[in-house]
Scaffold this motif. Sequence first.
Motif, PDB file in Angstrom:
ATOM      1  N   GLN A  63       0.821  -1.218   0.000  1.00 36.54           N
ATOM      2  CA  GLN A  63       0.000   0.000   0.000  1.00 36.54           C
ATOM      3  C   GLN A  63       0.851   1.263   0.000  1.00 36.54           C
ATOM      4  O   GLN A  63       0.370   2.347  -0.307  1.00 36.54           O
ATOM      5  N   ASP A  64       2.136   1.137   0.357  1.00 35.17           N
ATOM      6  CA  ASP A  64       3.020   2.303   0.415  1.00 35.17           C
ATOM      7  C   ASP A  64       3.654   2.642  -0.936  1.00 35.17           C
ATOM      8  O   ASP A  64       4.282   3.694  -1.071  1.00 35.17           O
ATOM      9  N   PHE A  65       3.524   1.763  -1.922  1.00 37.81           N
ATOM     10  CA  PHE A  65       4.174   1.981  -3.215  1.00 37.81           C
ATOM     11  C   PHE A  65       3.428   3.022  -4.040  1.00 37.81           C
ATOM     12  O   PHE A  65       2.199   2.984  -4.154  1.00 37.81           O
ATOM     13  N   ARG A  66       4.183   3.930  -4.637  1.00 39.50           N
ATOM     14  CA  ARG A  66       3.590   4.875  -5.577  1.00 39.50           C
ATOM     15  C   ARG A  66       3.284   4.161  -6.896  1.00 39.50           C
ATOM     16  O   ARG A  66       3.954   3.186  -7.249  1.00 39.50           O
ATOM     17  N   GLU A  67       2.288   4.668  -7.601  1.00 43.53           N
ATOM     18  CA  GLU A  67       1.871   3.983  -8.833  1.00 43.53           C
ATOM     19  C   GLU A  67       2.996   3.890  -9.846  1.00 43.53           C
ATOM     20  O   GLU A  67       3.102   2.903 -10.576  1.00 43.53           O
ATOM     21  N   TRP A  68       3.861   4.909  -9.928  1.00 44.16           N
ATOM     22  CA  TRP A  68       4.917   4.897 -10.948  1.00 44.16           C
ATOM     23  C   TRP A  68       6.106   4.019 -10.551  1.00 44.16           C
ATOM     24  O   TRP A  68       7.030   3.840 -11.338  1.00 44.16           O
ATOM     25  N   TRP A  69       6.086   3.452  -9.341  1.00 43.90           N
ATOM     26  CA  TRP A  69       7.144   2.510  -8.965  1.00 43.90           C
ATOM     27  C   TRP A  69       6.934   1.137  -9.590  1.00 43.90           C
ATOM     28  O   TRP A  69       7.896   0.408  -9.830  1.00 43.90           O
ATOM     29  N   TRP A  70       5.675   0.776  -9.823  1.00 46.03           N
ATOM     30  CA  TRP A  70       5.383  -0.581 -10.284  1.00 46.03           C
ATOM     31  C   TRP A  70       6.002  -0.910 -11.639  1.00 46.03           C
ATOM     32  O   TRP A  70       6.573  -2.001 -11.799  1.00 46.03           O
ATOM     33  N   PRO A  71       5.912  -0.041 -12.655  1.00 44.95           N
ATOM     34  CA  PRO A  71       6.553  -0.389 -13.933  1.00 44.95           C
ATOM     35  C   PRO A  71       8.052  -0.636 -13.783  1.00 44.95           C
ATOM     36  O   PRO A  71       8.607  -1.532 -14.437  1.00 44.95           O
ATOM     37  N   ALA A  72       8.707   0.140 -12.920  1.00 42.16           N
ATOM     38  CA  ALA A  72      10.144  -0.044 -12.704  1.00 42.16           C
ATOM     39  C   ALA A  72      10.420  -1.405 -12.071  1.00 42.16           C
ATOM     40  O   ALA A  72      11.317  -2.143 -12.502  1.00 42.16           O
ATOM     41  N   LEU A  73       9.659  -1.771 -11.055  1.00 39.40           N
ATOM     42  CA  LEU A  73       9.871  -3.052 -10.385  1.00 39.40           C
ATOM     43  C   LEU A  73       9.549  -4.222 -11.312  1.00 39.40           C
ATOM     44  O   LEU A  73      10.309  -5.196 -11.404  1.00 39.40           O
ATOM     45  N   LEU A  74       8.427  -4.119 -12.007  1.00 36.10           N
ATOM     46  CA  LEU A  74       8.001  -5.218 -12.877  1.00 36.10           C
ATOM     47  C   LEU A  74       8.872  -5.366 -14.117  1.00 36.10           C
ATOM     48  O   LEU A  74       8.815  -6.389 -14.796  1.00 36.10           O
ATOM     49  N   ALA A  75       9.698  -4.369 -14.414  1.00 40.69           N
ATOM     50  CA  ALA A  75      10.654  -4.505 -15.516  1.00 40.69           C
ATOM     51  C   ALA A  75      11.686  -5.589 -15.206  1.00 40.69           C
ATOM     52  O   ALA A  75      12.344  -6.102 -16.120  1.00 40.69           O
ATOM     53  N   LEU A  76      11.826  -5.973 -13.931  1.00 42.46           N
ATOM     54  CA  LEU A  76      12.740  -7.049 -13.550  1.00 42.46           C
ATOM     55  C   LEU A  76      12.071  -8.426 -13.616  1.00 42.46           C
ATOM     56  O   LEU A  76      12.733  -9.442 -13.424  1.00 42.46           O
ATOM     57  N   HIS A  77      10.764  -8.451 -13.862  1.00 43.90           N
ATOM     58  CA  HIS A  77      10.009  -9.712 -13.889  1.00 43.90           C
ATOM     59  C   HIS A  77      10.047 -10.301 -15.296  1.00 43.90           C
ATOM     60  O   HIS A  77       9.844  -9.595 -16.280  1.00 43.90           O
ATOM     61  N   ARG A  78      10.304 -11.602 -15.368  1.00 49.04           N
ATOM     62  CA  ARG A  78      10.376 -12.250 -16.677  1.00 49.04           C
ATOM     63  C   ARG A  78       9.016 -12.360 -17.349  1.00 49.04           C
ATOM     64  O   ARG A  78       8.927 -12.437 -18.566  1.00 49.04           O
ATOM     65  N   GLU A  79       7.958 -12.382 -16.536  1.00 44.40           N
ATOM     66  CA  GLU A  79       6.591 -12.408 -17.085  1.00 44.40           C
ATOM     67  C   GLU A  79       5.755 -11.371 -16.336  1.00 44.40           C
ATOM     68  O   GLU A  79       4.899 -11.722 -15.526  1.00 44.40           O
ATOM     69  N   PRO A  80       5.971 -10.106 -16.604  1.00 44.73           N
ATOM     70  CA  PRO A  80       5.304  -9.066 -15.805  1.00 44.73           C
ATOM     71  C   PRO A  80       3.788  -9.063 -15.915  1.00 44.73           C
ATOM     72  O   PRO A  80       3.111  -8.602 -14.998  1.00 44.73           O
ATOM     73  N   ASP A  81       3.244  -9.568 -16.996  1.00 43.99           N
ATOM     74  CA  ASP A  81       1.793  -9.526 -17.179  1.00 43.99           C
ATOM     75  C   ASP A  81       1.087 -10.764 -16.637  1.00 43.99           C
ATOM     76  O   ASP A  81      -0.070 -10.679 -16.213  1.00 43.99           O
ATOM     77  N   ALA A  82       1.766 -11.914 -16.649  1.00 44.03           N
ATOM     78  CA  ALA A  82       1.084 -13.146 -16.256  1.00 44.03           C
ATOM     79  C   ALA A  82       1.862 -13.971 -15.242  1.00 44.03           C
ATOM     80  O   ALA A  82       1.381 -15.018 -14.810  1.00 44.03           O
ATOM     81  N   GLY A  83       3.044 -13.503 -14.820  1.00 40.35           N
ATOM     82  CA  GLY A  83       3.864 -14.276 -13.904  1.00 40.35           C
ATOM     83  C   GLY A  83       3.427 -14.136 -12.456  1.00 40.35           C
ATOM     84  O   GLY A  83       2.440 -13.454 -12.141  1.00 40.35           O
TER      85      GLY A  83
END
Length: 277
Positions: A63-83
């Motif tokens: 709940q503490d994460f800003r909305e614009w932090w998520w794209p940066a974090l999920l850029a490290l995920h191999r399957e950001p949309d379905a993983g």
Amino acid sequence: PNLDVAHFHGLCLDVAREAGIAIPEPVEGDDSTFFMHTLPELLESAAAVLGPRYEAIVVDEAQDFREWWWPALLALHREPDAGTLYLFADEGQNLYEGGRLPVADEDVLPPLPANLRNTKAIHEFVSVFYDADPKSQGKGPEGRPVELLGYETDEDLAKLLEIVLLNLVEEEGLGLEEIAVLTPAGKTKSKLWARGTFGRFRLSDVVEPDTVLWSTVHSFKGLERPVVILAEVGDRHEEDVEKYLYVGGSRASNHLIVLATETVARDLRGRAKVAAP
């Protein structure tokens, strides 16, 4: 070896260094821009250089994460949309004004039905200040009533803290490592931190022998101690008193003692179940 555990901003710095990206110094007096924008932007740039690396990401205090932090974090995920992505969040503890979570409504599970961290007495007290439905059920042991002590002056507060610590250590036999003193105010504003010592007791903001751990409610979020002394309630941030009572009070697993200005204490005695002073 396949598990990384990091604070979000620490992850930003580590990945940026690994990618060889220069890290600018924060502008003096403007730490907010550095943490809110500069570091997440570095993470996103570094992820573009290094590529994704994680099969799963688990985020606590989401709940503490800003909305614009998520794209940066999920850029490290191999399957950001379905993983695999697990987010643990409690809007009642949103002290940093975080934004919308990157999950669809159908992927949000109902709130946890039971509170096993706190005694029933502590659960009953903090639930008064939890503005959400449905509320979880207290499933811990009964526990002792929450203690609420009021004070008028800074000297009253200091004396109260010393007496409470003496009772806990000498009368009840608790070790200092079982106790934490939490305040809504940071180091520059906390009257207790400025004073530092109370009789034979000394506050420290790190765990070290023969000291009592002091922390802000913000910094202690997600942590716990058997006994928490939640102090300076009402001295500042009066509009956020309920949030501090909920977040700070729920850090105590066995016993909670609240030191509040007399004005706030009178109000709380009429609203929450507490032990008589």
